[in-house]
Motif scaffolding. Structure first.
Motif, short mmCIF file in Angstrom:
data_model
loop_
_atom_site.label_atom_id
_atom_site.label_comp_id
_atom_site.label_asym_id
_atom_site.label_seq_id
_atom_site.Cartn_x
_atom_site.Cartn_y
_atom_site.Cartn_z
N ILE A 1 0.88 -1.17 0.00
CA ILE A 1 0.00 0.00 0.00
C ILE A 1 0.92 1.21 0.00
CG2 ILE A 1 -1.78 1.30 1.23
CD1 ILE A 1 -2.64 -1.34 2.54
N CYS A 2 0.87 2.00 -1.07
CA CYS A 2 1.83 3.09 -1.25
C CYS A 2 1.13 4.44 -1.29
CB CYS A 2 2.62 2.87 -2.55
SG CYS A 2 3.89 4.11 -2.89
N ASP A 3 1.76 5.42 -0.68
CA ASP A 3 1.25 6.78 -0.77
C ASP A 3 1.48 7.32 -2.18
OD1 ASP A 3 -0.14 8.70 0.70
OD2 ASP A 3 1.65 9.93 0.94
N LYS A 4 0.76 8.35 -2.56
CA LYS A 4 0.89 8.92 -3.88
C LYS A 4 1.80 10.15 -3.85
CE LYS A 4 -0.50 12.70 -3.45
NZ LYS A 4 -0.11 13.30 -2.34
N PRO A 5 2.36 10.58 -5.02
CA PRO A 5 2.37 9.88 -6.30
C PRO A 5 3.22 8.62 -6.20
CG PRO A 5 3.84 11.76 -6.39
CD PRO A 5 3.11 11.85 -5.08
N MET A 6 2.92 7.65 -7.05
CA MET A 6 3.53 6.33 -6.88
C MET A 6 5.04 6.36 -7.04
SD MET A 6 2.36 2.78 -8.67
CE MET A 6 2.99 3.06 -10.33
N THR A 7 5.53 7.09 -8.04
CA THR A 7 6.96 7.22 -8.29
C THR A 7 7.26 8.62 -8.79
OG1 THR A 7 6.80 6.47 -10.59
CG2 THR A 7 7.19 4.77 -8.92
N GLU B 1 9.94 4.46 -13.81
CA GLU B 1 9.81 3.72 -12.56
C GLU B 1 8.39 3.19 -12.38
OE1 GLU B 1 13.15 6.01 -9.79
OE2 GLU B 1 11.03 6.59 -9.68
N ALA B 2 7.40 4.01 -12.73
CA ALA B 2 6.00 3.58 -12.59
C ALA B 2 5.72 2.36 -13.43
CB ALA B 2 5.07 4.73 -12.98
N LEU C 1 -2.84 2.12 -4.07
CA LEU C 1 -2.34 3.49 -3.97
C LEU C 1 -3.35 4.31 -3.18
CD1 LEU C 1 0.16 5.01 -5.29
CD2 LEU C 1 -1.53 5.99 -6.84
N THR C 2 -2.87 5.12 -2.24
CA THR C 2 -3.81 5.81 -1.35
C THR C 2 -4.30 7.14 -1.93
OG1 THR C 2 -1.92 6.63 -0.07
CG2 THR C 2 -3.08 4.70 0.78
N HIS C 3 -5.04 7.02 -3.05
CA HIS C 3 -5.89 8.13 -3.49
C HIS C 3 -7.15 8.04 -2.62
CE1 HIS C 3 -3.81 10.06 -6.72
NE2 HIS C 3 -3.67 8.95 -7.41
N ALA D 1 0.45 4.60 -12.23
CA ALA D 1 1.19 4.91 -13.45
C ALA D 1 0.50 6.02 -14.25
CB ALA D 1 1.34 3.66 -14.31
N ARG D 2 -0.82 5.98 -14.32
CA ARG D 2 -1.54 7.04 -15.02
C ARG D 2 -1.36 8.39 -14.32
NH1 ARG D 2 -4.64 5.31 -19.09
NH2 ARG D 2 -5.22 3.09 -19.17
N GLY D 3 -1.32 8.36 -13.00
CA GLY D 3 -1.11 9.60 -12.27
C GLY D 3 0.27 10.19 -12.51
#
Length: 392
Positions: A109-115, A120-121, A137-139, A359-361
């Motif tokens: 469970i990763c905070d945003k932005p992912m990378t 990297e994404a 991802l914590t959106h 990745a889209r973010g």
């Protein structure tokens, strides 16, 4: 193997003074489905140990580095090691930490932005596929029940054909004199190519994508830095065009004096419109051309299954930021538990942002900054490497 135990999670980051680490822990603890079992809370081993003691974690499960934590946890018997890791470090470390734990067979469970980079994404997307990892991802704004209701209304055609979206996220915390050197979000070596767009613009972009399901076609960004001496932007206004004709405006700012966390979305179709405000999140407004406005209220029986599934208390008792955040954690916990027992998870529990959303973010962030620098429309055609992140 105990199939009925709580999901064990570890945390990387979230040490002394960390706001977001504390939020993640509150969210994980809210529904009693998870327990914090291990952590590498700081790059300073002494601080990490101190935090572990404060949180009541066994000393041997508190680590001086995330690499040590991943190796040690992966070596433990399956019924002792952590199931999932919560990644709450600054942006520049997200990729390395996620990679290490994915390769160790531990969900993330990763905070945003992912990378910080698109490359990297995309690597994380491939790793999630390769290792069959659950990745969230914590959106967290997509966790609000009335955001889920908005999505259901759009899916059911309540608004008709979508025409226009206006989404804004103004904050004022950088409007005055601040010690910029102490704020990592303004440091490109840590935050990456962006401050405002990466920090809050990505939330606004995901909110539109989550509610409408629309795919970005192109964007034109006006990026500006008001704070003297800052290397990254603190304000952005972005025109967005989506496939199927939806058009919109995405505005974010960290220098909007007097604003706190005023995320708001207005979505207009050819039959009706909706409006939702994060600072008053228990209500969703529906507007029509020929009849009075309707107000949908959280906790009522007339709401969609998705809104009801992510609701906790009866109508009239406000739910907010922590509860929305907790919906991401609780849904992930249910999916992990289902996978461990060999059962199919509840379809409603699969509703959380995944590595593909991440990745889209990241792609959105980079293209918005590129557009701002070039002062031109940028095409947004993008398909991240396929992911099975929602596969139980």
């Amino acid at each position: 193997m105990d199939l009925h135990r709580k999901v064990r999670y570890g945390m990387v980051g979230g040490g002394p003074g960390s706001f977001i680490g504390k939020v993640h822990r509150m969210a994980a603890n809210l529904d009693g489905l998870m327990e914090l079992t291990a952590g590498a809370f700081s790059s300073d081993p002494r601080k990490s140990k101190k935090m572990g003691r404060e949180l009541g974690i066994a000393n041997e499960r508190v680590y001086g580095s995330y690499q040590q934590m991943a190796r040690r946890e992966a070596s433990l018997p399956e019924d002792e090691r952590i199931d999932v890791v919560s990644v709450t470090v600054p942006n520049n470390l997200h990729y390395d930490v996620c990679k290490v734990f994915i390769e160790a067979g531990i969900h993330v469970i990763c905070d945003k932005p992912m990378t910080n980079t698109i490359e990297e994404a995309e690597k994380l997307c491939r790793l999630v596929d390769e290792h069959d990892t659950i990745f969230a991802l914590t959106h967290n704004y997509s966790g609000y029940p009335m955001v889920k209701e908005a999505r259901a209304l759009v899916e059911n055609g309540k608004l008709g054909t979508l025409r226009k979206v206006v989404v804004e996220y103004p904050q004022g915390w950088l409007s005055g004199s601040v010690e910029d050197d102490d704020i990592w979000r303004l440091d490109p070596n840590v935050a990456g190519v962006s401050s405002a767009v990466a920090d809050i613009g990505t939330h606004a972009e995901h909110l539109v994508r989550y509610i409408t399901g629309a795919t970005l076609k192109e964007l034109f960004a006006d990026i500006h830095t008001f704070g003297e001496g800052r290397e990254l932007e603190d304000d952005a206004s972005i025109l967005v065009h989506y496939e199927d004709g939806l058009r919109g405006i995405l505005y974010v700012s960290q220098v909007a004096i007097g604003e706190e966390n005023a995320l708001k979305i207005r979505l207009y179709g050819d039959e009706a419109a909706l409006e939702w405000r994060q600072e008053n999140p228990n209500y969703l407004r529906l507007k029509y051309p020929d009849k009075p406005e309707e107000i949908y209220k959280r906790g009522n029986d007339y709401l969609s299954d998705a809104a009801s599934y992510n609701n906790r208390v009866p109508a009239g008792h406000p739910e907010g930021f922590i509860e929305a955040f907790a919906n991401v954690y609780s849904n992930v916990a249910e999916v992990i538990t289902a996978r461990r027992s060999g059962d199919a998870p509840n379809e409603l529990a699969l509703d959380f942002p995944t590595v593909e959303d991440g990745a889209r973010g990241v792609h959105f962030i980079h293209k918005a900054i590129e557009s701002g620098k070039k002062a031109k429309w940028i095409a947004m055609d993008y398909n991240p490497p396929g992911s099975n992140a929602k596969n139980p």
